[in-house]
Each structure stands twice: as structure tokens, then as C-alpha cells.
Design an enzyme around this catalytic site. Sequence first.
Site, PDB file in Angstrom:
ATOM      1  N   ASP A  65      37.061  34.602  32.435  1.00 39.60           N
ATOM      2  CA  ASP A  65      38.310  34.432  33.556  1.00 39.60           C
ATOM      3  C   ASP A  65      37.293  33.906  34.748  1.00 39.60           C
ATOM      4  OD1 ASP A  65      39.869  35.610  32.025  1.00 39.60           O
ATOM      5  OD2 ASP A  65      39.023  37.583  32.539  1.00 39.60           O
ATOM      6  N   LYS A  87      36.776  28.552  33.724  1.00 37.87           N
ATOM      7  CA  LYS A  87      36.499  27.449  32.933  1.00 37.87           C
ATOM      8  C   LYS A  87      37.678  26.310  32.925  1.00 37.87           C
ATOM      9  CE  LYS A  87      35.513  30.352  29.628  1.00 37.87           C
ATOM     10  NZ  LYS A  87      35.686  31.825  30.421  1.00 37.87           N
ATOM     11  N   GLY A 137      42.609  32.399  28.112  1.00 38.68           N
ATOM     12  CA  GLY A 137      43.949  32.074  28.906  1.00 38.68           C
ATOM     13  C   GLY A 137      43.083  31.050  30.039  1.00 38.68           C
ATOM     14  N   HIS A 138      43.263  29.727  29.712  1.00 34.43           N
ATOM     15  CA  HIS A 138      42.546  28.816  30.305  1.00 34.43           C
ATOM     16  C   HIS A 138      43.778  28.241  31.597  1.00 34.43           C
ATOM     17  CE1 HIS A 138      39.070  28.365  27.609  1.00 34.43           C
ATOM     18  NE2 HIS A 138      39.115  29.597  28.333  1.00 34.43           N
ATOM     19  N   GLN A 169      36.113  32.653  26.484  1.00 34.77           N
ATOM     20  CA  GLN A 169      35.666  34.166  27.023  1.00 34.77           C
ATOM     21  C   GLN A 169      34.239  33.706  27.532  1.00 34.77           C
ATOM     22  OE1 GLN A 169      36.872  33.905  23.098  1.00 34.77           O
ATOM     23  NE2 GLN A 169      38.542  34.134  24.468  1.00 34.77           N
TER      24      GLN A 169
HETATM   25  P1  IMP Z   1      39.293  40.359  21.772  1.00 32.53           P
HETATM   26  O1  IMP Z   1      38.722  39.117  21.972  1.00 32.53           O
HETATM   27  O2  IMP Z   1      40.875  40.442  22.025  1.00 32.53           O
HETATM   28  O3  IMP Z   1      38.922  41.189  20.591  1.00 32.53           O
HETATM   29  O4  IMP Z   1      38.894  41.299  23.020  1.00 32.53           O
HETATM   30  C1  IMP Z   1      37.453  41.702  23.050  1.00 32.53           C
HETATM   31  C2  IMP Z   1      37.147  41.978  24.367  1.00 32.53           C
HETATM   32  O5  IMP Z   1      37.051  40.571  25.132  1.00 32.53           O
HETATM   33  C3  IMP Z   1      38.124  42.787  25.510  1.00 32.53           C
HETATM   34  O6  IMP Z   1      37.291  43.733  26.437  1.00 32.53           O
HETATM   35  C4  IMP Z   1      38.923  41.622  26.168  1.00 32.53           C
HETATM   36  O7  IMP Z   1      39.411  42.027  27.282  1.00 32.53           O
HETATM   37  C5  IMP Z   1      37.772  40.416  26.151  1.00 32.53           C
HETATM   38  N1  IMP Z   1      38.481  39.307  26.341  1.00 32.53           N
HETATM   39  C6  IMP Z   1      38.847  38.458  25.281  1.00 32.53           C
HETATM   40  N2  IMP Z   1      39.246  37.413  25.602  1.00 32.53           N
HETATM   41  C7  IMP Z   1      38.934  37.342  26.941  1.00 32.53           C
HETATM   42  C8  IMP Z   1      39.123  36.215  28.080  1.00 32.53           C
HETATM   43  O8  IMP Z   1      39.723  35.146  27.609  1.00 32.53           O
HETATM   44  N3  IMP Z   1      38.842  36.551  29.148  1.00 32.53           N
HETATM   45  C9  IMP Z   1      38.313  37.822  29.511  1.00 32.53           C
HETATM   46  N4  IMP Z   1      38.081  38.702  28.583  1.00 32.53           N
HETATM   47  C10 IMP Z   1      38.474  38.500  27.536  1.00 32.53           C
END
Ligand code: IMP
Length: 429
Positions: free
Chosen positions: A15, A18, A42-43, A226
Site C-alpha cells: 500500500d 505503487k 489493490g493498485h 505487496q
Molecule cells: P495474503 O496475501 O492474502 O495471503 O495475505 C498475507 C498478508 O499479506 C496479510 O497480512 C495481508 O494483509 C497482506 N497483504 C496481501 N496483499 C496485500 C496488499 O496488496 N497490500 C498490503 N498488504 C497485503
Amino acid sequence: MKNRVDVLIGAQWGDEGKGKVVDVMGANVDVFVRYQGGANAGHTVIVGGEKIVFHLLPSGMLYPGKLCVIGNGVVVEPEQFLKEIEELRERGQDRARLVISPSAHVVMPYHKILDKAQEAFRGKGHMIGTTGRGIGPCYVDKYARSGLRVEDLLDGDRLREKLTMILEEKNRILTKLYNEKPLALDEILAPALEWGKALVPYVGDTVELLHEAIKDDKHVLLEGAQATLLDIDHGTYPYVTSSSTSAAGGFTGTGVPVSRVDRVIAVVKAYATRVGEGPMPTEDKGEIGEFLRKQGGEFGATTGRPRRCGWLDMVAVRYSVRLNGSDVIALTKLDVLTGLDEIKVCTAYDLNGAKTTHFNGSSYVLEECRPIYETLPGWSEDISNCTTFESLPEKAQNYVRYIEKHAGAPVKVIGVGADRNQTINRGLY
Ligand code: IMP
């Protein structure tokens, strides 16, 4: 500017903005590539006040005539993929050429069920706080060599055969381990066949396309999702996502050779946020955290969850810049800090009474780290219309210089607002 291959990564916990940086660079980019993660991302891109959130599609989709690639390292949720294309079509914005790798793995409905069931099983104190998009279970299947890839969706007979076998195993796990209902073959197969048909026009040899683009001197941008501190190897395990979010993932996730990369751009937000569980030394549960959340609109683009907020953690940023070999920094959301009398920056940790500037990726160690802050003066002037570095208030300039000094990399772009135009370019593009 010379055409080149850039890798853009998040330097914190995601977040960072990017999507916006990719979007502002967009006019000079020929090929946009996603290389890992899936619809957990979520871009957000804001153009002319209109907000568009991409979960799966590369952020370059808004540029007409460009090539957008979903590389083999991405895990694709077909329904989400098709939904995003449809939304763009409805807005008349489906103007880029989109190609998806046949080797990309498919997030199936059982992955999402398993993601949620596993989180419930871990329970309080052990849960990761995933986005529930099935990311972890899909990557597990990929590495267990029992996953479905995009190419499997294209052949009905093969798909039926593979799914029959997969469901036999998944149903045992779902019913016996997690007390979930079993899934019927047809309930999964019928939509999967439809997805396959809808995906056909987009599937292509992405490795070949990228190699050709590089040979033709095109500007290729590998767009990380991420961020580094959520990297499966180098992040705060187990509170991470299930992919290689650092720049290194860009090579395996696309087939672009390591030797071809010219720049690694680290996107750094002017303060820190984190969604989900796991250590975050500078988290502020009081007034400052609340201020940043409100001013920065820090609510998850995928899940709507309020993000944990705090001061900029330079120990963590330095670690990311080094790990990724970042040449340049894109600093985002500087405007969010406007109005604060003073701004703190974490420059070291107190670890059991000893001062350290070393970032240890172990969650166990990081849990014990207490931030040591330096305080900088804040500014009150509205900076959201500044278009040059020189037009920023002196104190904001100093904050940027301070980050450059401590990160050991120049800040080449500064975000001063959500819109594409609210950006100060210092030679990034
Ligand atoms: P997962 O990717 O859904 O398996 O989540 C694993 C961890 O990564 C959790 O703490 C999510 O909140 C975090 N996470 C996954 N995608 C994002 C993102 O796009 N932005 C911020 N945190 C993320």
C-alpha cells in the site's frame, strides 16, 4: 530517455502507492508486467478525479496501445480477471493489449475456502490476517505440483480429468479437516470451462513477448505487488504473503533475465502502514496513527480493513533498499504529513537495551524491537499543488533529503496528492 527494464517494488508492508507510480511513469513505458501475487493486491489509480482499483490487471491498462502482461508468477483468479476487463470495457478504457501466461496458476474456489478455513483454524494469536483471496493455498498447490494452470483451463477433457483428481483430495481435506461442505465436480468444472473460453484471446507466450520487447529496446516495467517486508523469504515470516515480492521475484515470475534489468525502483510511503497481523515497530495506536489513517485514507483497497499506521521506519526501508538493490526511490503521500508540528522517523531500534540499526527479518526479533526516533520539524503549507522540488516548503524538502541520506538512494519522484498530476518528477521518467 534510454529504453530499459525497470523493476518497481514496495519497500514497506504494501500500500505504498505503487499503482500510482506505475501510472505516472506510464506514458514512457511500453510494456507493463505483473510478476507475482494475485487479486490480494489493490493498485489504485486516480485519473481526473476518477478512482480505478486494479487487483489483477497491470496498472498500465489505462494507457492506449500499450502491452500489459500477466506473467507466469502471478496466481490468477479468472472471475476477477474477467470482471476487471469488463469494467474497463464499460468505461471505454480497454485500450491496452493484454496477454496472460499459460503457465500462471489459477486460484480456484477451493483455494479461497481453504484460505478462510486455515485462518479460522490458526485462530487468534496465530492467524496471519490474509486477504482471503486464496493466495497461500494456490501457491501451495503450485509448489506441490498439483495446481491448475491457465493452460489447463483451455482443454475441457484435460481439465475434467485433473479437476476430478484434485477434488477428491480437496474434498477430503475440506470435510475431514475443516468441517466444510464437499464440492461437486460440476459446480467447479462448469464455470472453469467458461473461464477457459473467455481467457483464450488473452493467452500467449509471455516469455517470448518480453524477450522480443527487450530486444526491440522497449521500456519494460515489472510491477511488484505487496512489498518487501511481506516477501515469503525476506519478510516478517509467517506474517507474509506467499510469493517473492522483492525484485528477485521479477525474474522467475516473468522469464526476464536478471542481467537485463537496469533499475530497481523502491516505492516508499512517507510514513508506515501495515494490514493484517505481524510485528510493526512504529505502529501508533493513538492520535498520530489515527491522524495518518484519516489523512491518508488508510483503508484496505481489497478488504476495506483499516490499516495500522505509524511513523516512517527507516531501519526497515534501508533493509528493503539494500535487499532489492534499489537505485532510486519513489516517495509517496508526502502531503499526508502536512499540518503536523513535528514528524518522527525511526532510525534505530532498542533491542533488549541495546541500540541496533540492523533490520532482522525474524518476527520473533522484530517483536522485541522498540523504535528509537529522531524528530524533524513539520510544515503547514498545502503542498498538493507543488510541481517542483524547489516549490516545496523548506521543511518538506528537508524531510525528503533526510530520507535520501538515511536510505542511501535518491528520491526521484514525490507524490503530493492522489491524482496523476499531483506528482513531482525529479528524473524518474
Ligand atoms: P495474503 O496475501 O492474502 O495471503 O495475505 C498475507 C498478508 O499479506 C496479510 O497480512 C495481508 O494483509 C497482506 N497483504 C496481501 N496483499 C496485500 C496488499 O496488496 N497490500 C498490503 N498488504 C497485503
